[in-house]
Scaffold this motif. Structure first.
Motif, PDB file in Angstrom:
ATOM      1  N   ASN A  43      77.059  38.997  26.851  1.00  0.00           N
ATOM      2  CA  ASN A  43      76.543  38.749  28.204  1.00  0.00           C
ATOM      3  C   ASN A  43      76.097  40.066  28.835  1.00  0.00           C
ATOM      4  OD1 ASN A  43      79.391  39.241  28.255  1.00  0.00           O
ATOM      5  ND2 ASN A  43      79.579  38.397  30.304  1.00  0.00           N
ATOM      6  N   GLU A  45      75.069  41.282  32.537  1.00  0.00           N
ATOM      7  CA  GLU A  45      75.040  40.910  33.947  1.00  0.00           C
ATOM      8  C   GLU A  45      74.063  41.773  34.735  1.00  0.00           C
ATOM      9  OE1 GLU A  45      79.148  40.810  35.260  1.00  0.00           O
ATOM     10  OE2 GLU A  45      79.459  38.911  34.188  1.00  0.00           O
ATOM     11  N   CYS A  54      73.693  35.040  29.549  1.00  0.00           N
ATOM     12  CA  CYS A  54      74.900  34.737  28.781  1.00  0.00           C
ATOM     13  C   CYS A  54      74.757  35.234  27.340  1.00  0.00           C
ATOM     14  CB  CYS A  54      75.144  33.237  28.734  1.00  0.00           C
ATOM     15  SG  CYS A  54      75.707  32.509  30.273  1.00  0.00           S
ATOM     16  N   ALA A  55      75.896  35.402  26.698  1.00  0.00           N
ATOM     17  CA  ALA A  55      75.935  35.890  25.317  1.00  0.00           C
ATOM     18  C   ALA A  55      75.178  34.962  24.366  1.00  0.00           C
ATOM     19  CB  ALA A  55      77.383  36.020  24.869  1.00  0.00           C
ATOM     20  N   GLU A  56      75.341  33.667  24.561  1.00  0.00           N
ATOM     21  CA  GLU A  56      74.701  32.711  23.656  1.00  0.00           C
ATOM     22  C   GLU A  56      73.187  32.807  23.751  1.00  0.00           C
ATOM     23  OE1 GLU A  56      77.102  32.252  25.838  1.00  0.00           O
ATOM     24  OE2 GLU A  56      78.322  30.482  25.401  1.00  0.00           O
ATOM     25  N   MET A  90      83.935  27.992  26.356  1.00  0.00           N
ATOM     26  CA  MET A  90      82.903  27.019  25.994  1.00  0.00           C
ATOM     27  C   MET A  90      81.563  27.410  26.620  1.00  0.00           C
ATOM     28  SD  MET A  90      84.662  25.150  24.083  1.00  0.00           S
ATOM     29  CE  MET A  90      83.428  23.910  23.716  1.00  0.00           C
ATOM     30  N   PRO A  91      80.478  27.174  25.920  1.00  0.00           N
ATOM     31  CA  PRO A  91      79.155  27.534  26.451  1.00  0.00           C
ATOM     32  C   PRO A  91      78.846  26.806  27.758  1.00  0.00           C
ATOM     33  CG  PRO A  91      79.024  26.962  24.121  1.00  0.00           C
ATOM     34  CD  PRO A  91      80.407  26.610  24.575  1.00  0.00           C
TER      35      PRO A  91
HETATM   36  N1  THU Z   1      79.208  33.727  30.138  1.00  0.00           N
HETATM   37  C1  THU Z   1      78.663  33.783  28.891  1.00  0.00           C
HETATM   38  O1  THU Z   1      78.104  34.805  28.477  1.00  0.00           O
HETATM   39  N2  THU Z   1      78.755  32.683  28.102  1.00  0.00           N
HETATM   40  C2  THU Z   1      79.434  31.554  28.432  1.00  0.00           C
HETATM   41  O2  THU Z   1      79.504  30.638  27.650  1.00  0.00           O
HETATM   42  C3  THU Z   1      80.100  31.447  29.726  1.00  0.00           C
HETATM   43  C4  THU Z   1      79.824  32.548  30.687  1.00  0.00           C
HETATM   44  C5  THU Z   1      79.174  34.933  30.980  1.00  0.00           C
HETATM   45  C6  THU Z   1      78.213  34.899  32.126  1.00  0.00           C
HETATM   46  C7  THU Z   1      78.853  35.914  33.066  1.00  0.00           C
HETATM   47  O3  THU Z   1      78.395  37.203  32.700  1.00  0.00           O
HETATM   48  C8  THU Z   1      80.332  35.824  32.770  1.00  0.00           C
HETATM   49  O4  THU Z   1      80.450  35.171  31.524  1.00  0.00           O
HETATM   50  C9  THU Z   1      81.115  35.069  33.794  1.00  0.00           C
HETATM   51  O5  THU Z   1      80.539  33.840  34.077  1.00  0.00           O
END
Ligand code: THU
Length: 139
Positions: A43, A45, A54-56, A90-91
């Motif tokens: 992720n 930000e 997000c990482a995915e 979870m995504p």
């Molecule tokens: N986040 C992800 O990268 N993947 C997820 O599946 C859930 C949330 C990140 C977004 C944000 O940078 C942090 O987690 C908190 O929401």
């Protein structure tokens, strides 16, 4: 082909590169393409919070940018910084929809609580989905 354990380990490694100064919640993803290639994401930000990736989605953008569009599995590892991972991450809904763009409903999503592996297919995470099929195209 990479094992589930190795894919999760790759996601955990990518998690250490997360840029999450606002939430302090670090996430890593490892996306397995049908040809065996693995694409990592974390992720990233932003001070303007909604610009966060997000990482995915980072992993999907990287893979597609490198010419891959067919995938079979993703591992996701997430949790607060400076703590061991103890909960399944979870995504989010947006990432599930991005997965659906490139993946069939049997696409596998692996998460871990640091002890056990949770295995889901996309059909479970995004039932009755809207996809490129509805528009007669995609991929
Ligand atoms: N986040 C992800 O990268 N993947 C997820 O599946 C859930 C949330 C990140 C977004 C944000 O940078 C942090 O987690 C908190 O929401």
């Amino acid at each position: 082909m990479i094992t589930d354990e190795a894919l999760i380990a790759a996601a955990a490694g990518s998690r250490m590169r997360a840029y999450a100064p606002y939430s302090g919640f670090l996430v890593g993803a490892a996306l397995l393409a049908e040809d065996g290639s693995v694409f990592l994401g974390c992720n990233v930000e932003n001070a303007s919070y909604s610009a966060t990736c997000c990482a995915e989605r980072a992993a999907f953008c990287r893979a597609v940018s490198e010419g891959h569009r067919r995938f079979c599995k993703i591992a996701v590892v997430g949790g607060p910084a400076k703590e061991p991972v103890t909960r399944f991450c979870m995504p989010c809904g947006v990432c599930r929809q991005v997965m659906r763009e490139f993946c069939r409903e049997d696409f596998v999503v692996l998460t871990t609580d640091g002890r056990q592996t949770r295995r889901r297919v996309l059909a479970e995470l995004l039932p009755d989905s809207f996809s490129a099929d509805e528009l007669g195209g995609g991929r």
